[in-house]
Enzyme design. Structure first.
Site, PDB file in Angstrom:
ATOM      1  CB  THR A 178      -0.931  -0.011   1.225  1.00  0.00           C
ATOM      2  OG1 THR A 178      -1.784  -1.156   1.145  1.00  0.00           O
ATOM      3  CG2 THR A 178      -1.784   1.238   1.296  1.00  0.00           C
ATOM      4  CG  HIS A 217      -0.728   1.961   7.776  1.00  0.00           C
ATOM      5  ND1 HIS A 217       0.627   2.189   7.702  1.00  0.00           N
ATOM      6  CD2 HIS A 217      -0.864   0.693   8.249  1.00  0.00           C
ATOM      7  CE1 HIS A 217       1.278   1.114   8.098  1.00  0.00           C
ATOM      8  NE2 HIS A 217       0.393   0.183   8.435  1.00  0.00           N
ATOM      9  CE1 TYR A 362      16.724   0.851 -20.721  1.00  0.00           C
ATOM     10  CE2 TYR A 362      18.267   2.606 -21.244  1.00  0.00           C
ATOM     11  CZ  TYR A 362      17.446   1.962 -20.341  1.00  0.00           C
ATOM     12  OH  TYR A 362      17.349   2.426 -19.043  1.00  0.00           O
ATOM     13  CB  VAL A 383      12.467   0.189 -14.762  1.00  0.00           C
ATOM     14  CG1 VAL A 383      12.302  -0.435 -16.141  1.00  0.00           C
ATOM     15  CG2 VAL A 383      12.590   1.705 -14.894  1.00  0.00           C
ATOM     16  N   GLY A 384      11.958  -2.421 -13.229  1.00  0.00           N
ATOM     17  CA  GLY A 384      11.803  -3.862 -13.155  1.00  0.00           C
ATOM     18  C   GLY A 384      10.592  -4.249 -12.321  1.00  0.00           C
TER      19      GLY A 384
END
Length: 527
Positions: A178, A217, A362, A383-384
């Site tokens: 979250t 939270h 790329y 990104v990954g």
């Protein structure tokens, strides 16, 4: 700092010699099968025995460093050595969230389908940052999210593909937690507010204000700082017993209006469906109506209780969601899908990707350039990304809506039973009305006792319970009162575990404050 390895040196020598002959092949298919068979056997044994293990381990900080070697090994060792050290050193130091005697925090649910999905995803090890990088990973995640959106009866605007087959304006992405969902939506709301105010760059950042109830939270306030909001402009709106600790729209309106009158820009409101402390539910529709007056972004944090909203009898808690900008919920809490799996939905995908998109040379490709796909890297910080969609899809595909609803209803029924136990014992009180599967309770303060004394007694109850290893409960503070939280929902939990925990609570309370008979006799004598 010795290893736990008790195997003869000859075993190492034979293993090393074979490795030297054969070379290094870390994905040798025979090894994969052998290692995974052993790992699956471990998991099987773990689930068969976890009920009998102490929920909280009796270890001290630094214990593991004393049991495992401190330097990395220079040579190979049989896989059995790692498994032995796992069993002998690691498992005894684990807090067993999978235990049916775990009632702390919120549940961390799991299932055979989710574990299988996680295993396969790990084996495939895809990195699906763009559609082209793994078309199936992207499309299965989108499909799983759209399925879940339908179970939640979210508006079509939150779906990538509508039931009719058309393309929606919004969509979803699976994130880790979250915290990430809050952070990325805060960034999108920040940028939208800066554009709306005509600010050049981030020059107007110090004028932006954000809002949430004081029960929200703590990760929200951290995410606000990470997104660059001035801590002085983060409004924690007080709540009280009169609203069962939910956000009061009138108080929110007054705070936002005061800021606007002072030349500040109300930017973002976080409403919670199922707060961590007490499961309070902020009125989503009313909050959205207030925020719309100031064009502020509204995010709904339904991390825990959102799962319950697949059941028609709980869906009303999301009423008004058609007027919010984003909503997140975490199937890893209550929908049988192992960590990590937080589903973020946004009504307008472009508002999110506009702030998070990256387009290095790329990663350019025809599919991304066509506009027909949303590269999920542009809806997250990094990104990954992992193939999280597989386990969520497997859970829904394997169990179906009916079984998932049955799971939710069973947990709620057990929590209701526990609530009735508490209300039926004069020594205890339920502090706030039960919502979903969480009961907040405590030993009643004796007449004329201070809150400090009440805290001491209830803290002692909690600590004694947890030291037994037969149950684990956590605490919170609500309205200045120290209370115990009893959260039902562990995947292995059955009614007998709740009953057993209640018997342990009664027995332990009697050791601390007696069985209540003395108080009743005193009252009779006074009469």
């Amino acid at each position: 700092m010795g290893s736990l390895d008790a195997n003869p040196a000859a075993a190492y020598a034979a293993f090393a010699a074979a490795a030297d002959v054969d070379g290094f092949h870390p994905l040798n298919p025979d090894d994969v099968r052998s290692y995974l068979h052993k790992a699956v056997d471990f998991v099987y044994d773990y689930y068969k025995s976890v009920e009998s293990l102490p929920v909280l381990p009796g270890v001290e900080p630094g214990y593991l460093h004393r049991l495992l070697q401190s330097a990395p090994p220079s040579s190979s060792a049989p896989f059995d050595i790692a498994m032995k050290e796992l069993k002998d050193a690691v498992v005894p130091g684990m807090t067993h969230w999978a235990s049916p005697n775990f009632f702390a925090f919120f549940p961390s649910t799991n299932s055979a389908a989710a574990i299988a999905g996680e295993l396969i995803a790990s084996a495939m090890n895809t990195v699906g940052f763009t559609w082209q990088a793994s078309p199936a990973a992207t499309e299965l995640e989108v499909l799983a999210l759209d399925w879940l959106a339908q179970l939640l009866k979210l508006p079509a605007s939150f779906m990538t593909r509508t039931v009719a087959g058309g393309r929606g304006t919004g969509g979803g992405v699976i994130l880790g937690t979250t915290s990430e969902a809050m952070l990325v939506t805060l960034v999108a709301a920040r940028d939208a507010a800066l554009r709306r105010s005509g600010s050049a760059g981030v020059a107007g950042l110090t004028r932006l204000t954000v809002y949430a109830a004081d029960q929200t939270h703590s990760t929200f306030f951290k995410a606000c700082r990470l997104a660059g909001f001035d801590p002085a402009n983060i409004r924690s709106i007080p709540t009280g017993a009169d609203t069962d600790y939910a956000l009061d729209p009138a108080v929110l309106l007054a705070a936002m209006r005061a800021d606007a009158d002072a030349g500040l820009i109300p930017t973002y409101v976080c409403a919670t469906v199922g707060t961590t402390s007490s499961n309070a539910v902020d009125p989503v529709g009313a909050v959205a109506d207030v925020a719309s007056t100031f064009s502020a972004w509204v995010h709904v944090d339904a991390a825990y209780a959102g799962s319950a909203c697949i059941c028609p009898e709980f869906r009303h808690h999301l009423d008004g969601v058609d007027r919010v900008d984003s909503i997140s919920m975490s199937p890893h809490k209550w929908l049988m899908t192992c960590l990590d799996c937080t589903c973020l939905y946004v009504r307008d995908t472009h508002r999110l990707t506009g702030s998070l998109e990256t387009n290095p040379e790329y990663l350019k490709n025809h599919a991304s350039d066509s506009g027909e796909v949303t590269d999920l890297k542009d809806m997250q910080v990094g990104v990954g990304r992992r193939f999280r969609g597989l386990k969520l899809w497997m859970v829904m595909r394997t169990y179906g809506a009916t079984k998932l609803q049955e799971h939710i209803r069973s947990d709620v029924a057990m929590a209701k039973m526990f609530e009735e136990f508490v209300r039926g014992d004069d020594r205890f009180e339920v502090v706030v009305p039960r919502n979903f599967a969480l009961v907040c309770f405590r030993i009643k303060p004796r007449k004329f006792a201070s809150e400090e004394e009440a805290e001491r007694v209830n803290r002692e109850l909690m600590e004694r319970l947890n030291k037994t290893g037969k149950a684990y409960v956590a605490h919170t503070v609500i309205g200045g009162r120290f209370v115990l939280r009893f959260a039902v929902g562990s995947s292995l939990q059955e009614e007998r575990h709740v009953r057993s925990a209640w018997e342990l609570i009664k027995k332990t309370a009697a050791e601390i404050v007696g069985d209540g008979e003395d108080d009743r006799l005193m009252m009779m004598m006074r009469e």
